[in-house]
Design an enzyme around this catalytic site. Structure first.
Site, PDB file in Angstrom:
ATOM      1  N   GLY A  12       0.905  -1.259   0.021  1.00  0.00           N
ATOM      2  CA  GLY A  12      -0.010   0.099  -0.036  1.00  0.00           C
ATOM      3  C   GLY A  12       0.902   1.159  -0.184  1.00  0.00           C
ATOM      4  O   GLY A  12       1.904   1.322  -0.639  1.00  0.00           O
ATOM      5  N   CYS A  13       0.618   2.334   0.995  1.00  0.00           N
ATOM      6  CA  CYS A  13       1.107   3.569   0.778  1.00  0.00           C
ATOM      7  C   CYS A  13       2.850   3.229   1.126  1.00  0.00           C
ATOM      8  O   CYS A  13       3.049   2.772   2.255  1.00  0.00           O
ATOM      9  CB  CYS A  13       0.585   4.363   2.252  1.00  0.00           C
ATOM     10  SG  CYS A  13       1.421   5.850   2.535  1.00  0.00           S
TER      11      CYS A  13
END
EC number: 1.8.4.11
Length: 158
Positions: A12-13
């Site tokens: 993800g991020c």
């Protein structure tokens, strides 16, 4: 000091993933960007990743993968927290045949105890397009947590 190795994870991020992996003893350096590769059937596109340089005499590749499972939601397809899309998918990019075998084995072990199978792709690493300087060590520079990635210390507490 032994030779260092690289591991590349899509969790993800990349800001939160970088902050997470930087806390692990044996991690020498990190960088964030977008990785490309192939899983044998498709080119998965550009995925947000943290690339970790680590000392395998201090922390094993297998331990990094164990922490990877704890540091994001590997059961969620193309979604991590508030972010969605194929760029934030769960992925392990392998750099060597040994890493590929370890990643596949550890994904199978994870799946054997998980309520649902991991959506994590295991992808042959081809390259990394580095994010610009303002995105490197973003959490460290800005003094706040980004994304929903926990601390490795809280991930391993039992």
């Amino acid at each position: 000091m032994s030779d260092t190795q690289q591991a590349t994870f899509g969790a993800g991020c990349f800001w939160g993933a970088e902050a997470y992996f930087r806390e692990i003893e044996g991690v020498i350096d990190t960088r964030v960007g977008h990785a490309t590769g192939t899983d044998g059937s498709t080119r998965p596109g550009r995925i947000e990743v943290v690339q970790v340089e680590f000392d395998p005499s201090v922390v094993s590749y297998a331990k990094l993968i164990d922490l990877f499972w704890l540091g994001h939601d590997p059961l969620s397809f193309d979604r991590q927290g508030e972010e969605s899309g194929e760029g934030v998918r769960s992925a392990i990019f392998f750099h060597t045949t040994e890493q590929e075998e370890a990643a596949k084995s550890l994904r199978a072990a994870f799946n054997s105890t998980s309520p649902s199978p991991a959506t994590t792709q295991i992808i042959q690493y081809e390259g990394l397009e580095l994010a610009d300087d303002k995105h490197q060590r973003y959490v460290e520079k800005n003094g706040h947590q980004a994304c929903s990635v926990p601390s490795p210390a809280s991930s391993t507490a039992s």
